[in-house]
Structure formats: C-alpha cells, structure tokens
Design a protein around this motif. Structure first.
Motif, PDB file in Angstrom:
ATOM      1  N   THR A  26       0.491  -1.263  -0.081  1.00 37.92           N
ATOM      2  CA  THR A  26       0.112  -0.066   0.086  1.00 37.92           C
ATOM      3  C   THR A  26       0.831   1.202   0.203  1.00 37.92           C
ATOM      4  N   LYS A  27       0.457   2.196  -0.845  1.00 41.11           N
ATOM      5  CA  LYS A  27       1.205   3.392  -1.046  1.00 41.11           C
ATOM      6  C   LYS A  27       0.453   4.553  -0.885  1.00 41.11           C
ATOM      7  N   THR A  28       0.717   5.689  -0.084  1.00 44.28           N
ATOM      8  CA  THR A  28      -0.375   6.938  -0.264  1.00 44.28           C
ATOM      9  C   THR A  28       0.817   7.919  -0.048  1.00 44.28           C
ATOM     10  N   PHE A  29       0.248   9.076  -0.782  1.00 44.72           N
ATOM     11  CA  PHE A  29       0.912  10.475  -0.483  1.00 44.72           C
ATOM     12  C   PHE A  29      -0.186  11.392   0.012  1.00 44.72           C
ATOM     13  N   GLY A  30       0.083  11.764   1.406  1.00 40.32           N
ATOM     14  CA  GLY A  30      -0.671  12.422   2.044  1.00 40.32           C
ATOM     15  C   GLY A  30      -2.201  11.654   2.255  1.00 40.32           C
ATOM     16  N   LYS A  40       9.748   2.322  -8.293  1.00 38.03           N
ATOM     17  CA  LYS A  40      10.318   3.001  -7.326  1.00 38.03           C
ATOM     18  C   LYS A  40      10.192   2.503  -5.996  1.00 38.03           C
ATOM     19  N   THR A  41       9.019   2.134  -5.707  1.00 36.72           N
ATOM     20  CA  THR A  41       9.159   1.073  -4.513  1.00 36.72           C
ATOM     21  C   THR A  41       9.809  -0.316  -4.317  1.00 36.72           C
ATOM     22  N   LEU A  42       9.688  -0.858  -5.573  1.00 37.65           N
ATOM     23  CA  LEU A  42      10.426  -2.150  -5.621  1.00 37.65           C
ATOM     24  C   LEU A  42      11.884  -1.980  -5.533  1.00 37.65           C
ATOM     25  N   VAL A  43      12.438  -0.878  -5.774  1.00 39.20           N
ATOM     26  CA  VAL A  43      13.929  -0.833  -5.658  1.00 39.20           C
ATOM     27  C   VAL A  43      14.322   0.113  -4.348  1.00 39.20           C
ATOM     28  N   GLY A  44      13.228   0.499  -3.620  1.00 39.61           N
ATOM     29  CA  GLY A  44      13.525   1.090  -2.338  1.00 39.61           C
ATOM     30  C   GLY A  44      13.664   2.437  -2.358  1.00 39.61           C
ATOM     31  N   LEU A  45      13.381   3.298  -3.394  1.00 34.19           N
ATOM     32  CA  LEU A  45      13.368   4.545  -3.559  1.00 34.19           C
ATOM     33  C   LEU A  45      12.474   5.310  -2.643  1.00 34.19           C
ATOM     34  N   LEU A  46      11.130   4.563  -2.766  1.00 36.10           N
ATOM     35  CA  LEU A  46      10.092   4.872  -1.935  1.00 36.10           C
ATOM     36  C   LEU A  46       9.467   3.906  -1.086  1.00 36.10           C
ATOM     37  N   LYS A  47       9.188   4.195   0.376  1.00 36.70           N
ATOM     38  CA  LYS A  47       9.083   3.151   1.171  1.00 36.70           C
ATOM     39  C   LYS A  47       7.360   3.089   1.167  1.00 36.70           C
ATOM     40  N   VAL A  78      17.824  -0.426 -13.891  1.00 37.95           N
ATOM     41  CA  VAL A  78      16.899   0.379 -14.165  1.00 37.95           C
ATOM     42  C   VAL A  78      17.130   1.149 -15.544  1.00 37.95           C
ATOM     43  N   LEU A  79      16.082   1.039 -16.339  1.00 37.84           N
ATOM     44  CA  LEU A  79      16.100   1.960 -17.533  1.00 37.84           C
ATOM     45  C   LEU A  79      14.829   2.795 -17.278  1.00 37.84           C
ATOM     46  N   PHE A  80      15.344   4.259 -17.159  1.00 38.30           N
ATOM     47  CA  PHE A  80      14.457   5.382 -17.032  1.00 38.30           C
ATOM     48  C   PHE A  80      13.754   5.755 -18.527  1.00 38.30           C
ATOM     49  N   GLN A  81      12.586   6.410 -18.268  1.00 39.69           N
ATOM     50  CA  GLN A  81      11.965   6.764 -19.365  1.00 39.69           C
ATOM     51  C   GLN A  81      12.725   7.328 -20.662  1.00 39.69           C
TER      52      GLN A  81
END
Length: 334
Positions: A11-15, A48-55, A85-88
């Motif tokens: 689960t991921k939320t921003f605010g 980003k969550t998979l690689v740990g950049l976001l919790k 990682v290949l970015f856009q």
C-alpha cells in the motif's frame, strides 16, 4: 538466472491520496512481465517502491530472501546491486559521451581496472547495437539510441532484475518494435527478471510472459499473457483491446451516468491473441510457453484466429487444441 520478486499487501499513499492498496503478486524469476494501467495509476511509483527509492505504507517486497522496505541503508545499497533500471528518457548525463555514461556504474560501484571497465562497456554496447557510437554525446543521437545506451548502462553490473519504465515513450512504432525485440533477445541471453511499465498495447500483447494491470487504486489482475488477453473482466478487456466501452473513462474511471448509458451495448469481440515474439536466433527462451498452452490447460477458448502464424492459426476444437496439435508445431514458439 533472475530473481523472484514477491509482493504482498503493498500500500502506498501520498498524504490523503491513496496510490494503490493491498497489491499482491509474484513476478517470476527469469520471466518478462509487463505492468499496465491508465495514466496516474502509480506504475512508476510501483517501480520506485520495488527498488527502495520510496517506502510503502504497508506490505512487503521480498527479493532474494530480504524484505526491501525493512532493510537498513547499507543492506538496501547492496540489494540494489541486483537491479538495473532503464528510465523513461534514458537519464543520460548530457556532458558525458556514451562510453562514459555506460561506464559510470562500474566506476562508481566497483574497483575494476580501467581495462576491465572498457571491456565490459564495449561488450554491453555491442549487446544493444551501439558499437561505434561510444564517443557520441547524448545530444548527437536519436531517442532510440539514447534508450539503448540507457539499457547498456543498466546492464553493466550484470543485474538479475531489470526495471524498465516506459521504453516506448518518444519512440515511433518501428523503433518500439526494435527495442521490444531487443528485450526478448536480452532475456534469452541473460535470463534476468524483466518488469516493463508501458502504455503500448502492442508491446503488452506480444512481448511479456505475464501481464499486470493497475486500475482504480488496486491491482486488477496479474497473470500469464494468455489469461489476460482472453479475459472477460471489463477493465482488463477494455484496456488491453483499447476499447471505449468499459469502466475506464477520460478521467480514469467513468461516472455512473456514462456507465448507465453504455449498459446493454454489445461489446466488440476480443481480437485474436497474437504469437509472442521469439528470440532473433529462433531458439526458445527458458520462460517461453507453447502458444495456446495456458488456454488449453485451463479449458479457455481463445478468440478466433488466435496464435496465427504467417500461414494459418493453431486449430482449436470445442475450445481445446487436439492432443499434440501444439507439439507438432514446436518450431513455432509463442
């Protein structure tokens, strides 16, 4: 050999905004998986969550026996070495030539001699078809070449997992086809786990072993390619076949009036399931399944004309292929 990614209850939320809730799936080791979804459904956030950049706010991501969200910084640094990682947009350094861009992770994260760096960089650049372009700057090459340079950089540390964010963005259909074939060929050669985020329906229909769809703050479905391409689930059917009839509207989800107006409309038929792309050398990838295997195993009748080669479609009788019908076409992989 690639590494499995086991995601449970993520689960991921921003605010106050929930991006997605209770996402659970297993991305199989060594297979190519694609993640789809309307714009704004959190596909890049998922990477980003998979690689740990976001919790995440809740849930687990187990990679190599370790739960990524719960790792200390030092351990997280080590687990990230499993990822490329290949970015856009390729995310190349504009002031560095392609050689130095590709070499950057080796110089940053290893103590290899410069002779070894050069050997590895040239090997990866050759792998993605960029031999001879190593002295060019990113501004001097096409978008497709920048994507391939970014891919070469993602490969230099020999990752076991490749995360690829919208590789088709900014590319014309021909270049998209070339890079799709490159993913198939790379998976056959290095056997890494691929997760590709894309909006390109042709990519989703012809490249992956597995497809996932994020919609309305949850994972609508994840499973083998043929399962989703034959699915009658409204949102899956609508998105994978680019149809206007269904729950997805211009603002992701339709309101009650729009859905009521569509009720009773006859849905267009599902298009045929195409053959999956095969490696350029004609050999089978380890993860590759026989065309129609999932449908046959689960007694699902695929849309008429499915698994057609240049000459004819694989026959199905009463929804099932006759025994040996697929095996007799072993030279044609799906």
């Amino acid at each position: 050999m690639g590494v499995e990614i086991a995601v449970t209850g993520l689960t991921k939320t921003f605010g106050s905004q929930t991006i997605w809730r209770d996402v659970t799936l297993t991305i199989p080791a060594g297979e190519i998986s694609v993640m789809l979804g309307p714009s704004g459904t959190g596909k890049s956030v998922f990477l980003k969550t998979l690689v740990g950049l976001l919790k995440p706010d809740a849930g687990s991501i187990v990679v190599g026996g370790q739960d990524v969200p719960r790792l200390r910084e030092h351990d997280l640094y080590e687990i990230r070495k499993l990822f490329g990682v290949l970015f856009q947009d390729g995310a190349l350094f504009g002031s560095m030539n392609l050689f130095d861009n590709v070499a950057f992770p080796l110089r940053e994260h290893t103590k290899k001699a410069e002779s070894d760096v050069r050997r590895i960089v040239m090997e990866k650049m050759d792998l993605v078809g960029l031999t001879g372009a190593e002295r060019k700057l990113p501004g001097e090459i096409s978008g497709g070449m920048r994507k391939r340079a970014g891919l070469a950089r993602a490969l230099v540390l020999d990752p076991e997992i490749l995360l690829i964010d919208e590789p088709d963005s900014g590319l014309d259909p021909v270049r998209t086809s070339y890079i799709n074939q490159l993913f198939i060929d790379l998976n056959a050669q290095i056997d890494a786990t691929f997760l590709i985020v894309t909006h390109d329906i042709n990519t989703a229909r012809t490249v992956p072993d597995n497809i996932g769809l994020l919609y309305h703050r949850h994972l609508a479905m994840f499973g083998p390619r043929e399962m989703l391409l034959s699915s009658e689930e409204p949102v899956v059917r609508q998105f994978l076949n680019a149809q206007t009839v269904g729950p997805i509207g211009m603002s992701e989800e339709k309101d009650a009036d729009e859905l009521a107006a569509e009720s009773g409309q006859e849905l267009p038929p599902l298009p045929p399931i195409p053959l999956q792309l095969s490696p350029s050398n004609g050999l089978r990838r380890r993860a590759q399944r026989e065309p129609g295997e999932w449908c046959r195993t689960h007694a699902v009748t695929p849309p008429p004309g499915s698994f057609a080669s240049a000459d004819h479609a694989i026959p199905y009788a009463a929804g099932l292929a006759p025994a040996g019908a697929l095996a007799s076409r072993s030279g044609e992989v799906g």
